[in-house]
Design a protein around this motif. Structure first.
Motif, PDB file in Angstrom:
ATOM      1  N   ARG A   1       0.845  -1.141   0.033  1.00 27.73           N
ATOM      2  CA  ARG A   1       0.228   0.172  -0.078  1.00 27.73           C
ATOM      3  C   ARG A   1       1.007   1.296   0.179  1.00 27.73           C
ATOM      4  O   ARG A   1       0.188   2.265   0.154  1.00 27.73           O
ATOM      5  CB  ARG A   1      -1.013   0.031   1.153  1.00 27.73           C
ATOM      6  CG  ARG A   1      -1.743  -0.877   1.191  1.00 27.73           C
ATOM      7  CD  ARG A   1      -3.023  -0.904   2.580  1.00 27.73           C
ATOM      8  NE  ARG A   1      -3.913  -1.716   2.336  1.00 27.73           N
ATOM      9  CZ  ARG A   1      -5.199  -1.321   2.417  1.00 27.73           C
ATOM     10  NH1 ARG A   1      -5.598  -0.001   2.972  1.00 27.73           N
ATOM     11  NH2 ARG A   1      -6.296  -2.194   2.358  1.00 27.73           N
TER      12      ARG A   1
ATOM     13  N   LEU B   1      -8.942   2.634   8.216  1.00 27.06           N
ATOM     14  CA  LEU B   1      -7.578   2.093   7.593  1.00 27.06           C
ATOM     15  C   LEU B   1      -7.106   0.967   8.291  1.00 27.06           C
ATOM     16  O   LEU B   1      -6.883  -0.238   8.018  1.00 27.06           O
ATOM     17  CB  LEU B   1      -6.622   3.158   7.228  1.00 27.06           C
ATOM     18  CG  LEU B   1      -5.167   2.487   6.496  1.00 27.06           C
ATOM     19  CD1 LEU B   1      -5.392   2.422   5.209  1.00 27.06           C
ATOM     20  CD2 LEU B   1      -4.244   3.491   6.994  1.00 27.06           C
TER      21      LEU B   1
ATOM     22  N   ASP C   1      -9.345  -2.097   7.629  1.00 28.98           N
ATOM     23  CA  ASP C   1      -9.082  -2.691   6.315  1.00 28.98           C
ATOM     24  C   ASP C   1      -7.757  -3.490   6.428  1.00 28.98           C
ATOM     25  O   ASP C   1      -7.485  -4.644   5.892  1.00 28.98           O
ATOM     26  CB  ASP C   1      -8.436  -1.443   5.402  1.00 28.98           C
ATOM     27  CG  ASP C   1      -9.523  -1.522   4.407  1.00 28.98           C
ATOM     28  OD1 ASP C   1     -10.752  -1.995   4.534  1.00 28.98           O
ATOM     29  OD2 ASP C   1      -9.262  -0.697   3.316  1.00 28.98           O
TER      30      ASP C   1
ATOM     31  N   GLN D   1      -8.180  -6.815   8.414  1.00 27.73           N
ATOM     32  CA  GLN D   1      -8.866  -7.891   7.511  1.00 27.73           C
ATOM     33  C   GLN D   1      -7.877  -8.271   6.724  1.00 27.73           C
ATOM     34  O   GLN D   1      -7.985  -9.755   6.756  1.00 27.73           O
ATOM     35  CB  GLN D   1      -9.937  -7.047   6.729  1.00 27.73           C
ATOM     36  CG  GLN D   1     -11.272  -6.699   7.617  1.00 27.73           C
ATOM     37  CD  GLN D   1     -12.342  -6.092   6.618  1.00 27.73           C
ATOM     38  OE1 GLN D   1     -12.160  -5.835   5.472  1.00 27.73           O
ATOM     39  NE2 GLN D   1     -13.510  -5.814   7.089  1.00 27.73           N
ATOM     40  N   GLU D   2      -6.884  -7.606   6.213  1.00 35.30           N
ATOM     41  CA  GLU D   2      -6.139  -8.374   5.413  1.00 35.30           C
ATOM     42  C   GLU D   2      -5.076  -9.077   6.051  1.00 35.30           C
ATOM     43  O   GLU D   2      -4.676 -10.381   5.607  1.00 35.30           O
ATOM     44  CB  GLU D   2      -5.233  -7.206   4.616  1.00 35.30           C
ATOM     45  CG  GLU D   2      -5.504  -7.387   3.064  1.00 35.30           C
ATOM     46  CD  GLU D   2      -4.924  -5.988   2.483  1.00 35.30           C
ATOM     47  OE1 GLU D   2      -3.779  -6.500   2.111  1.00 35.30           O
ATOM     48  OE2 GLU D   2      -5.642  -5.303   1.985  1.00 35.30           O
TER      49      GLU D   2
END
Length: 358
Positions: free
Chosen positions: A53, A349, A352, A355-356
């Motif tokens: 990212r 964020l 997110d 979760q990843e």
């Protein structure tokens, strides 16, 4: 023992994508802290998701030896902070561990929202700020316009601004010289009782919970008993090291230094970011200011797709909790979805990313 007058602790603050991690890479390369063989792009972002990212999530540090033009060898501790708003508590604690900051601004994009927010934090922490204009080699760079913006919107004097391009390697030595010249050394308080600020912690399979600390007063020695001031628990110090970004073991961290401390600590809950470590035999009278428990802003329910996966989910979440003291979780059940967890995050964020990582 390291002379405190030859230490400089600094961080780099910038808006997302203004080239913070690239400048860190160049500084590490220039001072030879890692050989070229060990260098990788964005060397301090060691989680895959950080590279993918292009963001920095956990605080990292690098200790660099730099021989300045005045002939002395300085120890420069670069503390790499997250730039995203979800992680602003981690940023504030990292800034407390520094005496100065490099403010990186993209010469093509100018001052942006996150730049302003981080500058306020840096000013609150009484840091000496050195403005750095990055990406000056881009055709769209507007150097004078950006300097005007820094003066007007941030109220920072641009007389000692450094013009650089991290990608092309322009102005890297000038940045190092500016750090040595303008950033003050830590104050010498070697004789006082130990107080060390934890500004990051993570879980290691071999060492247990590891804390990244800045020694404010006194010193940390291998084998001594350390005590956490917010909980009162005490542990034996089993390993003391400094990061150059790789671990290098040392016997003591003296006043003003930044490094890694670990003991027989089972969970990250015992090494909270912002807490003060002191000596169990000769404790400090007061803790360092500014400690608060992390506040969760976003809550989400996490449920397994198949109910047989529930124990796997529970184990995975508990592993993440070991690594991230800013998460909270409580069991939750719903008629439609079955059993799962309600998890609290710092922001979208953060959610997110968790979760990843699951």
């Amino acid at each position: 023992m390291q002379d405190p007058n030859l230490i400089r602790n600094f961080c780099i603050i910038a808006h997302i994508d203004h080239g913070k991690s690239t400048i860190a890479d160049r500084l590490i390369e220039f001072t030879g802290a890692l050989s070229l063989r060990e260098m990788s792009a964005q060397v301090l972002d060691n989680m895959d998701i950080e590279k993918e990212r292009g963001i920095t999530i956990k605080a990292q540090t690098a200790a660099m030896q730099y021989k300045a033009k005045d002939g002395k060898v300085y120890l420069l501790n670069l503390i790499d902070t997250p730039g995203h708003v979800d992680f602003s508590y981690e940023v504030a604690r990292s800034l407390q561990a520094c005496e100065g900051a490099l403010l990186v601004v993209d010469a093509a994009q100018g001052v942006e929202a996150q730049t302003v927010a981080n500058v306020y934090l840096a000013v609150e922490a009484n840091l000496e700020i050195i403005p750095v204009l990055n990406k000056i080699d881009l055709p769209s760079a507007d150097i004078d316009g950006t300097m005007l913006q820094i003066e007007e919107e941030l109220g920072i004097d641009t007389t000692n601004v450094v013009k650089a391009s991290a990608k092309a390697g322009i102005g890297i030595e000038e940045i190092l010289e500016a750090i040595v010249k303008h950033i003050p050394p830590p104050k010498d308080a070697q004789a006082e009782p130990l107080r060390a600020l934890i500004f990051d912690s993570w879980f290691d399979a071999y060492l247990g919970a590891v804390s990244l600390v800045r020694v404010m007063t006194g010193e940390v020695k291998k084998g001594m008993r350390m005590k956490m001031m917010s909980t009162g628990n005490d542990f034996e110090v089993l390993k003391v090291a400094k990061l150059t970004p790789k671990l290098v073991e040392v016997s003591t961290l003296s006043c003003g230094m930044v490094g890694v401390v670990s003991g027989s600590i089972k969970t990250v809950r015992d090494t909270k970011v912002g807490d003060t470590i002191t000596s169990a035999t000769r404790p400090a009278p007061t803790a360092l200011a500014g400690f608060q428990d992390a506040k969760q802003m976003v809550f989400g329910g996490i449920f397994p797709v198949e109910s047989s996966e529930y124990t796997n989910l529970k184990d995975s979440l508990e592993k993440l909790l070991m690594n991230d003291a800013s998460l909270t979780m409580e069991p939750e059940s719903s008629q439609a979805l079955g059993f799962g967890y309600r998890v609290g995050f710092l922001g979208l964020l953060h959610m997110d990313i968790i979760q990843e990582r699951l």
